[in-house]
Design a protein around this motif. Sequence first.
Motif, PDB file in Angstrom:
ATOM      1  N   GLU A  71      46.344  12.003  49.434  1.00  0.00           N
ATOM      2  CA  GLU A  71      47.321  12.969  48.949  1.00  0.00           C
ATOM      3  C   GLU A  71      48.150  12.376  47.820  1.00  0.00           C
ATOM      4  O   GLU A  71      48.503  11.199  47.850  1.00  0.00           O
ATOM      5  N   PHE A  72      48.441  13.228  46.837  1.00  0.00           N
ATOM      6  CA  PHE A  72      49.255  12.849  45.692  1.00  0.00           C
ATOM      7  C   PHE A  72      50.302  13.930  45.479  1.00  0.00           C
ATOM      8  O   PHE A  72      50.003  15.114  45.624  1.00  0.00           O
ATOM      9  N   GLU A  73      51.506  13.542  45.106  1.00  0.00           N
ATOM     10  CA  GLU A  73      52.510  14.514  44.689  1.00  0.00           C
ATOM     11  C   GLU A  73      52.658  14.384  43.180  1.00  0.00           C
ATOM     12  O   GLU A  73      52.949  13.297  42.666  1.00  0.00           O
ATOM     13  N   LEU A  74      52.419  15.471  42.480  1.00  0.00           N
ATOM     14  CA  LEU A  74      52.434  15.475  41.024  1.00  0.00           C
ATOM     15  C   LEU A  74      53.575  16.359  40.537  1.00  0.00           C
ATOM     16  O   LEU A  74      53.707  17.505  40.968  1.00  0.00           O
TER      17      LEU A  74
ATOM     18  N   TYR B  69      35.098  21.126  44.428  1.00  0.00           N
ATOM     19  CA  TYR B  69      35.675  22.414  44.781  1.00  0.00           C
ATOM     20  C   TYR B  69      37.184  22.323  44.572  1.00  0.00           C
ATOM     21  O   TYR B  69      37.827  21.363  45.003  1.00  0.00           O
ATOM     22  N   LEU B  70      37.750  23.334  43.928  1.00  0.00           N
ATOM     23  CA  LEU B  70      39.181  23.402  43.664  1.00  0.00           C
ATOM     24  C   LEU B  70      39.777  24.563  44.440  1.00  0.00           C
ATOM     25  O   LEU B  70      39.434  25.722  44.199  1.00  0.00           O
ATOM     26  N   GLU B  71      40.654  24.238  45.367  1.00  0.00           N
ATOM     27  CA  GLU B  71      41.282  25.236  46.239  1.00  0.00           C
ATOM     28  C   GLU B  71      42.773  25.329  45.918  1.00  0.00           C
ATOM     29  O   GLU B  71      43.394  24.327  45.579  1.00  0.00           O
ATOM     30  N   GLY B  72      43.331  26.512  46.060  1.00  0.00           N
ATOM     31  CA  GLY B  72      44.761  26.708  45.858  1.00  0.00           C
ATOM     32  C   GLY B  72      45.036  28.148  45.474  1.00  0.00           C
ATOM     33  O   GLY B  72      44.164  28.850  44.962  1.00  0.00           O
TER      34      GLY B  72
ATOM     35  N   GLU C 285      36.634  18.050  47.870  1.00  0.00           N
ATOM     36  CA  GLU C 285      37.415  19.279  47.819  1.00  0.00           C
ATOM     37  C   GLU C 285      38.833  18.882  47.444  1.00  0.00           C
ATOM     38  O   GLU C 285      39.416  17.999  48.069  1.00  0.00           O
ATOM     39  N   VAL C 286      39.343  19.521  46.400  1.00  0.00           N
ATOM     40  CA  VAL C 286      40.703  19.276  45.940  1.00  0.00           C
ATOM     41  C   VAL C 286      41.527  20.511  46.282  1.00  0.00           C
ATOM     42  O   VAL C 286      41.227  21.600  45.804  1.00  0.00           O
TER      43      VAL C 286
ATOM     44  N   ARG D  62      45.644  17.340  47.537  1.00  0.00           N
ATOM     45  CA  ARG D  62      44.909  16.645  48.595  1.00  0.00           C
ATOM     46  C   ARG D  62      43.442  16.592  48.201  1.00  0.00           C
ATOM     47  O   ARG D  62      42.862  17.614  47.819  1.00  0.00           O
ATOM     48  N   VAL D  63      42.868  15.419  48.307  1.00  0.00           N
ATOM     49  CA  VAL D  63      41.474  15.210  47.926  1.00  0.00           C
ATOM     50  C   VAL D  63      40.725  14.755  49.163  1.00  0.00           C
ATOM     51  O   VAL D  63      41.078  13.752  49.786  1.00  0.00           O
ATOM     52  N   GLU D  64      39.698  15.519  49.521  1.00  0.00           N
ATOM     53  CA  GLU D  64      38.892  15.191  50.704  1.00  0.00           C
ATOM     54  C   GLU D  64      37.462  14.869  50.282  1.00  0.00           C
ATOM     55  O   GLU D  64      36.791  15.698  49.677  1.00  0.00           O
TER      56      GLU D  64
END
Length: 156
Positions: free
Chosen positions: A6-9, A33-36, A124-125, A137-139
């Motif tokens: 996990e990163f906080e940007l 994959y980009l989720e959000g 998956e991001v 979050r990167v899985e």
Amino acid sequence: MSEKIEFELVGEESMVAFGRRLADASQGWGIIYLEGDLGAGKTTLSRGVLRGFGHEGAVKSPTYTLVEPYEMGESNVYHFDLYRLGDPEELDFLGVREYFGPHALCLVEWPIRGKGYLPAADIEVSITYKPDSRIVRVEPLSEHGQTICSHLLQGR
């Protein structure tokens, strides 16, 4: 597979910078994959990935065209936005499987809309909007995904 990282940007520039790091970590190939939610920053992250490969032009979300190809020297990046996809079966008619080769990086926004017709992702991001930042979050979902995450962790 390994656990999510996990990163906080904070700010658009940090999302673009993270995209550049992701481009480097991907080694120019894979499926992401980009989720959000709408407006979370999926296209901004994609712009950063493309900047990481040297693309300097505009990067728009291919909402109506479904895919925008970027061929830059030895790097082929395909940016998909499946938000307006009516039926996942449409992907077969459009021949999108041809884009998912061993020498391409595919960024897929709204992958749930192509479920059953898309190849499995390497990572998956997931991007979550917060008032002053984004949580990314990167899985890892494959061996290559684990390599990508290892590279991202080295840059923390």
